[in-house]
Design an enzyme around this catalytic site. Structure first.
Site, PDB file in Angstrom:
ATOM      1  N   SER A  36       0.847  -1.184   0.000  1.00  0.00           N
ATOM      2  CA  SER A  36       0.000   0.000   0.000  1.00  0.00           C
ATOM      3  C   SER A  36       0.886   1.239   0.000  1.00  0.00           C
ATOM      4  O   SER A  36       2.025   1.202   0.487  1.00  0.00           O
ATOM      5  CB  SER A  36      -0.886   0.019   1.249  1.00  0.00           C
ATOM      6  N   LYS A  81       2.332  -2.981   5.866  1.00  0.00           N
ATOM      7  CA  LYS A  81       2.555  -2.910   4.427  1.00  0.00           C
ATOM      8  C   LYS A  81       4.026  -2.638   4.099  1.00  0.00           C
ATOM      9  O   LYS A  81       4.566  -3.193   3.131  1.00  0.00           O
ATOM     10  CB  LYS A  81       1.644  -1.850   3.815  1.00  0.00           C
ATOM     11  N   TYR A 128      -1.521  -0.348  10.169  1.00  0.00           N
ATOM     12  CA  TYR A 128      -1.690  -0.850   8.808  1.00  0.00           C
ATOM     13  C   TYR A 128      -0.472  -0.523   7.958  1.00  0.00           C
ATOM     14  O   TYR A 128       0.078  -1.395   7.260  1.00  0.00           O
ATOM     15  CB  TYR A 128      -2.948  -0.233   8.205  1.00  0.00           C
TER      16      TYR A 128
END
Length: 255
Positions: free
Chosen positions: A145, A162, A158
């Site tokens: 991401s 990633k 998050y």
């Protein structure tokens, strides 16, 4: 017009019930691959497989938890049993849990790390071992991401996972290149999916701050993935492609 780049190739795509994962599986199947579609939602993944089959693709739906190590092995075994081998593994399943770092709960961190990291790590491990037994090389791809490159409000956990996936891909170059297995990542930016479109302002906001004037489509992301797992990318490994319309070049905040 399809190129049939994936004729007689078998692929696993996790998180393929909808969105980016579905489009990856769909495009690959229409280019000749046999695809095992996975999603934790059984109804969703069965419907996805039916849609692909109706377009002429060859696929098999398998519902289950893509973070569970025993189930991951079951996916690999199922692909081999149904299609005769495994050539491509795409760890697309992931979870995004927004939250302020100063109050982020342990349970949320564990959930994000379990699926995003544990699921991806062990899919790569189980798939690689199968590919090594086949002695025919293979392709592994992790879904990263832009939040692994640029800080994004309320996505510390998050974004950490990633960024870790991109380092994992680089690390596996050392261990898997001798077996002709490539490992790469794709990092989508803002993308129009069923989930993101639940936010009424999402498309307008990201169209305004993305240099190319629009967020990505699932087709944009899937095209980058298909290239990296195709025969044309046989000498590309340990690399990342960002699909964000130039957003990381300017990093304008949506807030």
């Amino acid at each position: 017009m399809t190129t049939k780049n994936f004729t007689n190739k078998t692929a696993i795509v996790t998180g393929a019930g909808q969105g980016i994962g579905f489009e990856i599986a769909r495009q690959m199947a229409l280019e000749g691959a046999w695809v095992l579609l996975n999603d934790i939602n059984e109804a969703l993944v069965k419907t996805a497989a039916e849609k692909i089959a109706n377009e002429g693709g060859n696929c098999y739906a398998l519902a289950g938890d893509a973070a569970d190590v025993d189930f991951i092995q079951h996916m690999v075994d199922s692909a081999v049993r149904h299609f005769g081998g495994l050539d491509i593994a795409i760890a697309n399943a992931g979870i995004t849990l927004f939250g302020d770092f100063l109050n982020y709960p342990v349970e949320s961190l564990q959930s994000v790390m379990r699926l995003n990291l544990q699921g991806s790590f062990f899919l790569a491990q189980k798939a690689a071992n199968q590919m090594i037994r086949q002695e025919s090389g293979g392709r592994i791809l992790f879904m990263s991401s832009v939040t692994g490159h640029q800080a994004h409000q309320d996505l510390a956990a998050y974004g950490m996972t990633k960024a870790a996936l991109e380092m994992l891909a680089k690390s596996l170059v050392i261990e898997l290149s001798p077996y002709q297995i490539t490992v790469n990542t794709v990092a989508p930016g803002a993308t129009l999916t069923e989930r993101t479109m639940e936010d009424a302002g999402y498309k307008n906001t990201w169209s305004r701050i993305t240099p190319m004037g629009r967020p990505a489509t699932v087709e944009d992301v899937a095209s980058a993935v298909l290239f990296l797992v195709s025969p044309q990318a046989g000498h590309i490994t340990g690399q990342n492609i960002i699909v964000d319309g130039g957003w990381t070049a300017v990093s304008t905040s949506p807030y």
